[in-house]
Enzyme design. Structure first.
Site, PDB file in Angstrom:
ATOM      1  N   GLY A 185       8.868  -0.342  13.100  1.00  0.00           N
ATOM      2  CA  GLY A 185       8.563  -0.672  11.713  1.00  0.00           C
ATOM      3  C   GLY A 185       7.096  -0.894  11.443  1.00  0.00           C
ATOM      4  N   GLY A 186       6.308  -1.113  12.516  1.00  0.00           N
ATOM      5  CA  GLY A 186       4.877  -1.277  12.356  1.00  0.00           C
ATOM      6  C   GLY A 186       4.485  -2.463  11.491  1.00  0.00           C
ATOM      7  N   HIS A 234      18.687   1.780 -24.385  1.00  0.00           N
ATOM      8  CA  HIS A 234      18.238   0.597 -25.122  1.00  0.00           C
ATOM      9  C   HIS A 234      19.227  -0.554 -24.908  1.00  0.00           C
ATOM     10  CE1 HIS A 234      16.582  -1.810 -28.405  1.00  0.00           C
ATOM     11  NE2 HIS A 234      17.833  -2.033 -28.790  1.00  0.00           N
ATOM     12  N   ILE A 285      -4.010  -6.885  -1.584  1.00  0.00           N
ATOM     13  CA  ILE A 285      -3.659  -7.946  -0.633  1.00  0.00           C
ATOM     14  C   ILE A 285      -4.130  -9.299  -1.145  1.00  0.00           C
ATOM     15  CG2 ILE A 285      -4.045  -8.834   1.694  1.00  0.00           C
ATOM     16  CD1 ILE A 285      -4.273  -5.925   2.637  1.00  0.00           C
ATOM     17  N   GLU A 296       5.926   3.056  20.928  1.00  0.00           N
ATOM     18  CA  GLU A 296       5.526   1.882  20.149  1.00  0.00           C
ATOM     19  C   GLU A 296       5.446   0.671  21.069  1.00  0.00           C
ATOM     20  OE1 GLU A 296       4.179  -0.704  17.941  1.00  0.00           O
ATOM     21  OE2 GLU A 296       4.566   1.128  16.801  1.00  0.00           O
ATOM     22  N   GLU A 305     -14.737 -12.006  -5.431  1.00  0.00           N
ATOM     23  CA  GLU A 305     -14.723 -10.545  -5.462  1.00  0.00           C
ATOM     24  C   GLU A 305     -16.108  -9.996  -5.827  1.00  0.00           C
ATOM     25  OE1 GLU A 305     -14.406  -6.771  -5.352  1.00  0.00           O
ATOM     26  OE2 GLU A 305     -12.630  -7.903  -4.759  1.00  0.00           O
TER      27      GLU A 305
END
Length: 467
Positions: free
Chosen positions: A40-41, A446, A185, A35, A204
């Site tokens: 953790g990327g 409940h 995102i 890495e 969008e």
């Protein structure tokens, strides 16, 4: 074995790579993980985790705005974006340190640098100093992840045009923000910045926000966002963008050809992600790619090259952390000889952590009907759930799509409080091929939000009790 020789080498330490490395070590393989960035990327460092921390800050602001209804009087609410970002970094750093601990616990070798395929059973790792070292491995798992996409005429410059990392790190909320793309995102950052006082405009191309989710869920989120003062433009095409000293001017057209402009101090490009497949030796090794640019793999994550595997975002959609982690485990189990190793891609949950939250698994109602399935749809609104009423969170519903023939869960869709937690019940139910009758007969406590799961199951059978 020599110090630079391993059974399994994983390239990439994101949620797919580090999980694969841990699983390999647990099964007794000498394992290394290459890495060049932090462990953790994207997910832990600049993705899932810090974003959710910011969303919690946004939720806190929203809750405080309704405190008087709950018998609590507070003074003027002042927001501090810098503090919210600082907290998100602290949460991220804590989890990253945790991966380092897990590597040590499982005796995994972390090799810092950029890994490239360099011939049969070999990986070349180049460190920050530019020096390269060879590493040998019987099995090589590629888990390099993905990066944000941009548009040809709207390049991410990290100043006026942001990617998700820029949006996550900004210590000030701009007065105006245009978000291109209303997927997970885009909708999550719209939630964050609107809470911190930014005038948000969502652009969008599809006819609704969250176009991959059930249409009814999308409608609830869009209504909520409009109520909060966001400008939501759907079914529009971004034609061009002009970047000036003070902001960006976007030109968009709708389905009828009508043109309008949107002025924004900053623009967030949230049109999706692309796999990180460049400069890792794929062409040299002869690894085949799909027509969409992902690494081609089989059910056990094998590429066409012997001893080379791919998992996570580079191996194709959906680009989700939990999908990558499960592929990492499945890949190592396949290496270990488990004939049942693999992933059920029809049972991967989708989660969007905006408010209201959205979560789903399986087919949407439209998809089920398009496939000609004989279905019954059951919906239970949060307005009829006692726990949701006590929390003051009643937007949305639980929606279940039942196959009439076997009474199995074809799809489940939740929009509202803690949807991303509740969806797991349906994921487990589908995994066990549970019927709707069994979902209902499993006693739910409940008062809880989970009761809505049972009620939606009942509704799909035609006899809900509380609506």
């Amino acid at each position: 074995m020599a110090d630079n020789s391993f059974d399994i080498v994983v390239i990439g330490a994101g949620p797919g790579g580090y999980v694969a490395a841990i699983k390999a070590a647990q099964l007794g393989y000498k394992t290394a993980c290459v890495e060049e960035g932090n462990l953790g990327g994207v997910c832990l460092n600049i993705g899932c985790i810090p974003t959710k921390a910011l969303l919690e800050s946004a939720a806190m602001i929203t809750h405080l705005g309704h405190a008087k209804e709950f018998g609590v009087t507070v003074g003027e609410i002042k927001t501090d974006m810098a503090q919210a970002v600082k907290r998100s970094r602290q949460v991220s750093e804590r989890l990253v340190k945790g991966i380092g601990f897990l590597f040590k616990k499982n005796k995994i070798t972390h090799i810092a640098g950029r890994g490239r395929l360099a011939g049969k059973g070999q990986v070349e790792v180049t460190g920050k100093d530019g020096k390269a070292q060879p590493v040998q491995a019987k099995h090589i798992i590629i888990a390099t992840g993905s990066r944000p996409r941009d548009l040809p005429f709207l390049k991410i410059d990290h100043d006026r045009v942001w990617d998700s990392t820029d949006a996550m790190m900004s210590k000030e909320a701009p007065k105006t923000l245009a978000i291109i793309g209303a997927g997970a995102i885009g909708c999550e950052f719209a939630d964050v910045y609107a809470a911190f006082g930014t005038q948000v405009t969502i652009v969008e191309m599809a006819d609704r926000v969250l176009p991959l989710e059930d249409r009814d869920c999308s409608a609830v989120v869009e209504k909520s966002y409009r109520k909060r003062g966001m400008n939501v433009l759907t079914g529009v095409k971004l034609e061009k963008a002009e970047i000036g000293k003070g902001g960006v001017t976007l030109t968009i057209t709708d389905a009828k050809g009508k043109t309008q402009t949107v002025e924004a101090e900053r623009v967030l490009s949230a049109i999706g992600r692309a796999p990180l497949v460049e400069d890792i030796g794929l062409e040299k090794a002869g690894v085949k790619m799909t027509d969409r640019g992902f690494i081609a793999v089989d059910r056990q994550m094998k590429t066409n090259v012997e001893g080379v595997y791919a998992i996570g975002d580079v191996a194709g959609p959906p680009l989700l952390a939990h999908k990558g982690s499960h592929e990492g485990v499945a890949c190592v189990e396949a290496i270990h000889g488990d004939p049942h190793a693999g992933i059920n891609y029809e049972n991967i949950p989708n989660c969007t952590y905006c408010h209201p939250e959205v979560a789903s698994v399986g087919l949407t109602e439209e998809q089920a009907r398009a496939q000609g399935l004989d279905i019954e749809v059951g919906t239970f609104p949060w307005t009829a759930n006692g726990r949701a009423l006590t929390a003051g969170e009643t937007d949305g519903f639980v929606k279940v799509i039942r196959d009439k023939k076997y009474s199995e869960v074809v799809g489940a869709h939740i929009v509202g409080p803690h949807a991303t937690e509740l969806i797991a019940e349906f994921v487990v139910g589908r995994h066990l091929e549970t019927t709707m009758e069994e979902m209902d007969r499993a006693m739910h406590p409940h008062p809880t939000l989970s009761e809505a799961v049972a009620e939606a199951a009942l509704a799909s059978l035609g006899h809900a009790l509380h609506i």
